[in-house]
Structures are given as structure tokens and as C-alpha cells.
Design a protein around this motif. Structure first.
Motif, PDB file in Angstrom:
ATOM      1  N   LEU A 130       0.567  -1.474  -0.748  1.00 25.11           N
ATOM      2  CA  LEU A 130      -0.081  -0.041   0.195  1.00 25.11           C
ATOM      3  C   LEU A 130       0.753   1.555   0.391  1.00 25.11           C
ATOM      4  CD1 LEU A 130      -2.549  -1.086   2.465  1.00 25.11           C
ATOM      5  CD2 LEU A 130      -3.209  -1.370  -0.470  1.00 25.11           C
ATOM      6  N   ALA A 131       1.620   1.251   0.179  1.00 27.39           N
ATOM      7  CA  ALA A 131       3.280   2.875   0.647  1.00 27.39           C
ATOM      8  C   ALA A 131       3.733   2.674  -0.918  1.00 27.39           C
ATOM      9  CB  ALA A 131       4.224   2.466   1.462  1.00 27.39           C
ATOM     10  N   HIS A 132       3.846   1.906  -1.549  1.00 27.02           N
ATOM     11  CA  HIS A 132       4.645   1.717  -3.302  1.00 27.02           C
ATOM     12  C   HIS A 132       3.182   1.658  -4.387  1.00 27.02           C
ATOM     13  CE1 HIS A 132       7.289   0.209  -0.146  1.00 27.02           C
ATOM     14  NE2 HIS A 132       8.018   0.782  -0.822  1.00 27.02           N
ATOM     15  N   SER A 133       3.823   2.440  -5.423  1.00 33.39           N
ATOM     16  CA  SER A 133       3.040   2.099  -6.160  1.00 33.39           C
ATOM     17  C   SER A 133       2.210   0.874  -6.605  1.00 33.39           C
ATOM     18  CB  SER A 133       4.045   2.473  -8.120  1.00 33.39           C
ATOM     19  OG  SER A 133       3.280   2.543  -8.822  1.00 33.39           O
ATOM     20  N   PRO A 134       1.077   1.194  -7.397  1.00 38.02           N
ATOM     21  CA  PRO A 134       0.269   2.103  -7.668  1.00 38.02           C
ATOM     22  C   PRO A 134      -0.877   2.735  -6.632  1.00 38.02           C
ATOM     23  CG  PRO A 134      -0.771  -0.013  -8.497  1.00 38.02           C
ATOM     24  CD  PRO A 134       0.747   0.052  -7.876  1.00 38.02           C
ATOM     25  N   PHE A 135      -0.692   2.195  -5.809  1.00 42.27           N
ATOM     26  CA  PHE A 135      -1.383   2.401  -4.220  1.00 42.27           C
ATOM     27  C   PHE A 135      -0.497   3.597  -3.217  1.00 42.27           C
ATOM     28  CE2 PHE A 135      -1.944  -2.087  -5.302  1.00 42.27           C
ATOM     29  CZ  PHE A 135      -3.197  -2.046  -5.489  1.00 42.27           C
ATOM     30  N   GLY A 136       0.684   4.261  -3.521  1.00 44.07           N
ATOM     31  CA  GLY A 136       0.938   4.372  -2.912  1.00 44.07           C
ATOM     32  C   GLY A 136       0.451   6.274  -2.755  1.00 44.07           C
ATOM     33  N   ARG A 137      -0.179   6.236  -4.286  1.00 46.58           N
ATOM     34  CA  ARG A 137       0.498   7.499  -4.702  1.00 46.58           C
ATOM     35  C   ARG A 137      -1.540   8.100  -4.159  1.00 46.58           C
ATOM     36  NH1 ARG A 137      -0.551   6.503 -11.157  1.00 46.58           N
ATOM     37  NH2 ARG A 137      -2.207   4.502 -10.620  1.00 46.58           N
ATOM     38  N   TYR A 138      -2.227   7.370  -3.471  1.00 44.03           N
ATOM     39  CA  TYR A 138      -3.453   7.017  -3.328  1.00 44.03           C
ATOM     40  C   TYR A 138      -3.572   7.849  -2.269  1.00 44.03           C
ATOM     41  CZ  TYR A 138      -5.129   5.675  -7.559  1.00 44.03           C
ATOM     42  OH  TYR A 138      -4.911   4.930  -8.787  1.00 44.03           O
ATOM     43  N   GLN A 139      -4.622   8.856  -1.754  1.00 48.00           N
ATOM     44  CA  GLN A 139      -4.484   9.066  -0.181  1.00 48.00           C
ATOM     45  C   GLN A 139      -5.626   8.684   0.064  1.00 48.00           C
ATOM     46  OE1 GLN A 139      -5.237  13.567  -0.152  1.00 48.00           O
ATOM     47  NE2 GLN A 139      -3.577  13.781  -1.133  1.00 48.00           N
ATOM     48  N   SER A 140      -6.649   7.631  -0.546  1.00 49.73           N
ATOM     49  CA  SER A 140      -7.309   7.333   0.265  1.00 49.73           C
ATOM     50  C   SER A 140      -8.421   5.904  -0.513  1.00 49.73           C
ATOM     51  CB  SER A 140      -9.123   7.458   0.741  1.00 49.73           C
ATOM     52  OG  SER A 140      -9.751   7.337   1.083  1.00 49.73           O
ATOM     53  N   LEU A 141      -8.008   4.602   0.315  1.00 53.79           N
ATOM     54  CA  LEU A 141      -8.395   3.253  -0.357  1.00 53.79           C
ATOM     55  C   LEU A 141      -9.230   2.773   0.036  1.00 53.79           C
ATOM     56  CD1 LEU A 141      -3.803   2.845  -0.246  1.00 53.79           C
ATOM     57  CD2 LEU A 141      -5.675   3.221  -2.056  1.00 53.79           C
ATOM     58  N   THR A 185      -0.838   3.380   7.841  1.00 53.99           N
ATOM     59  CA  THR A 185      -1.893   2.479   7.561  1.00 53.99           C
ATOM     60  C   THR A 185      -2.437   2.612   7.288  1.00 53.99           C
ATOM     61  OG1 THR A 185      -0.571   0.669   6.821  1.00 53.99           O
ATOM     62  CG2 THR A 185      -2.117   0.127   5.854  1.00 53.99           C
ATOM     63  N   ALA A 186      -3.569   3.227   8.408  1.00 58.25           N
ATOM     64  CA  ALA A 186      -4.874   2.934   8.653  1.00 58.25           C
ATOM     65  C   ALA A 186      -5.016   4.732   8.494  1.00 58.25           C
ATOM     66  CB  ALA A 186      -5.160   3.077  10.397  1.00 58.25           C
ATOM     67  N   ASP A 187      -3.918   5.589   8.206  1.00 64.93           N
ATOM     68  CA  ASP A 187      -4.664   7.032   8.231  1.00 64.93           C
ATOM     69  C   ASP A 187      -5.133   7.223   6.382  1.00 64.93           C
ATOM     70  OD1 ASP A 187      -4.236   8.235  10.400  1.00 64.93           O
ATOM     71  OD2 ASP A 187      -2.056   9.095   9.544  1.00 64.93           O
ATOM     72  N   ARG A 188      -4.415   6.506   5.925  1.00 65.85           N
ATOM     73  CA  ARG A 188      -4.853   6.015   4.395  1.00 65.85           C
ATOM     74  C   ARG A 188      -5.934   5.108   4.031  1.00 65.85           C
ATOM     75  NH1 ARG A 188      -0.666   3.831   1.830  1.00 65.85           N
ATOM     76  NH2 ARG A 188      -2.172   5.031  -0.238  1.00 65.85           N
ATOM     77  N   ILE A 189      -6.537   5.096   4.929  1.00 63.46           N
ATOM     78  CA  ILE A 189      -8.138   3.867   4.477  1.00 63.46           C
ATOM     79  C   ILE A 189      -9.052   4.637   5.122  1.00 63.46           C
ATOM     80  CG2 ILE A 189      -9.312   1.170   5.064  1.00 63.46           C
ATOM     81  CD1 ILE A 189      -6.631   1.140   4.033  1.00 63.46           C
TER      82      ILE A 189
END
Length: 179
Positions: free
Chosen positions: A30-41, A62-66
């Protein structure tokens, strides 16, 4: 993530990673491409994947981005049946009801999220799921975060149409609440 029903051949050739390692792998992914560029998942997980996700979400970065977590048939309270693979499979050992992984996960989750869950959450059980009992998938969470949909352990994540209750549960959670 790697998982199989074959016995682990630890210390010799290869073995499926334990749930702690899978959680770290999810955090890394989740911290790396392509997911790393998203602020919310949004994470929509099934069975053991829900344990992996819960453990990963105990890391603040991790929790901050979910924004959303939907867990279908996740043995959050552990599985009595997992003792069958206890000796031969480390992932099964991690999932037993009295495992260190489950005890630590429940304690850490309660400590982190007992007063406030910073993402939208739903724990979903199948009305005919005999593999993961409802007590394991639902009881660790407050009543308002629980849902039951038709189907067994596999059917709950294989909807036959967009009108399936499983689809509706996910859609309702992902869409912003109506005013």
C-alpha cells in the motif's frame, strides 16, 4: 498473498508466510506504486485476508490512508477448526482461537479502535457459512458494524448480480452517507 493447503516445509524449501509477515507485506504494498499515490483506499477482504488487513491497519501510517474496510467471512475471533493444520501450516496456527496472533490482534484492535474507528467498517458473515462461524466473524465488532448476507463462505464473495446483498453492503459503505 501466498497461501495454500499444502503443509509448510519450513527450514527446508519454502513455506507460506505467517500472518504477521503478510500484514507487513500489505503495508509495504500500500505504500508503493500504484497504491502509494492514493490518499484514500478501500479494502474489501475475505477470510484470512481480513486478519491480514486488521493487523496492517494497526500501523497508523496505513490506517490514515484507509477510508473503508469490508471484511467478508473473516475469522476475527479465530477458528476452532484451524487446529487441524496447527502443526503443518503456520497460517492455520495463527488463526486458531487461542493463538498469540489472534489474542494480540484483538487486544491491539480494541486498544486502538474501542472509542473511534477512523474508517468506515463492516464485518460481514454468511448466513450459511459453516467454515467461519458468525461468532468469530461478527462478535469482535459492535452490532452497528455487523451484517449478514445469504451464502456460504465462498458464495458471499461471488455475487451473481449487482442486486446481490453482498454488492449492496459494499456499495452502501463506499458511497457517502445521505444527509
Amino acid at each position: 498473498y501466498p497461501t495454500s493447503l499444502r503443509p509448510d516445509v519450513r527450514f527446508f524449501w519454502s513455506a507460506d508466510p505467517d500472518l504477521e509477515a503478510l500484514s507487513l507485506e500489505l503495508r509495504t504494498t500500500l505504500a508503493h506504486s500504484p497504491f502509494g499515490r492514493y490518499q484514500s483506499l478501500a479494502l474489501i477482504v475475505h477470510s484470512m485476508g481480513g486478519l491480514v488487513a486488521q493487523r496492517a491497519l494497526l500501523d497508523a501510517r496505513t490506517a490514515d490512508r484507509i477510508g473503508h474496510l469490508v471484511m467478508f467471512g473473516t475469522p476475527s475471533g479465530g477458528l476452532y477448526k484451524a487446529f487441524l493444520g496447527y502443526v503443518f501450516h503456520r497460517q492455520s496456527r495463527d488463526m486458531t482461537t487461542d493463538s498469540v496472533f489472534i489474542r494480540d490482534l484483538r487486544a491491539a484492535w480494541t486498544s486502538a479502535y474501542s472509542t473511534h474507528v477512523p474508517f468506515r467498517l463492516r464485518a460481514v458473515a454468511g448466513d450459511r457459512d459453516e467454515f467461519v462461524p458468525r461468532t468469530s466473524s461478527l462478535d469482535p465488532f459492535p452490532d452497528q458494524l455487523r451484517a449478514i448476507v445469504p451464502g456460504d463462505h465462498l458464495q458471499i464473495v461471488k455475487p451473481t448480480s449487482r442486486d446481490s446483498l453482498s454488492v449492496k453492503v459494499v456499495t452502501e459503505l463506499l458511497l457517502p452517507p445521505l444527509p
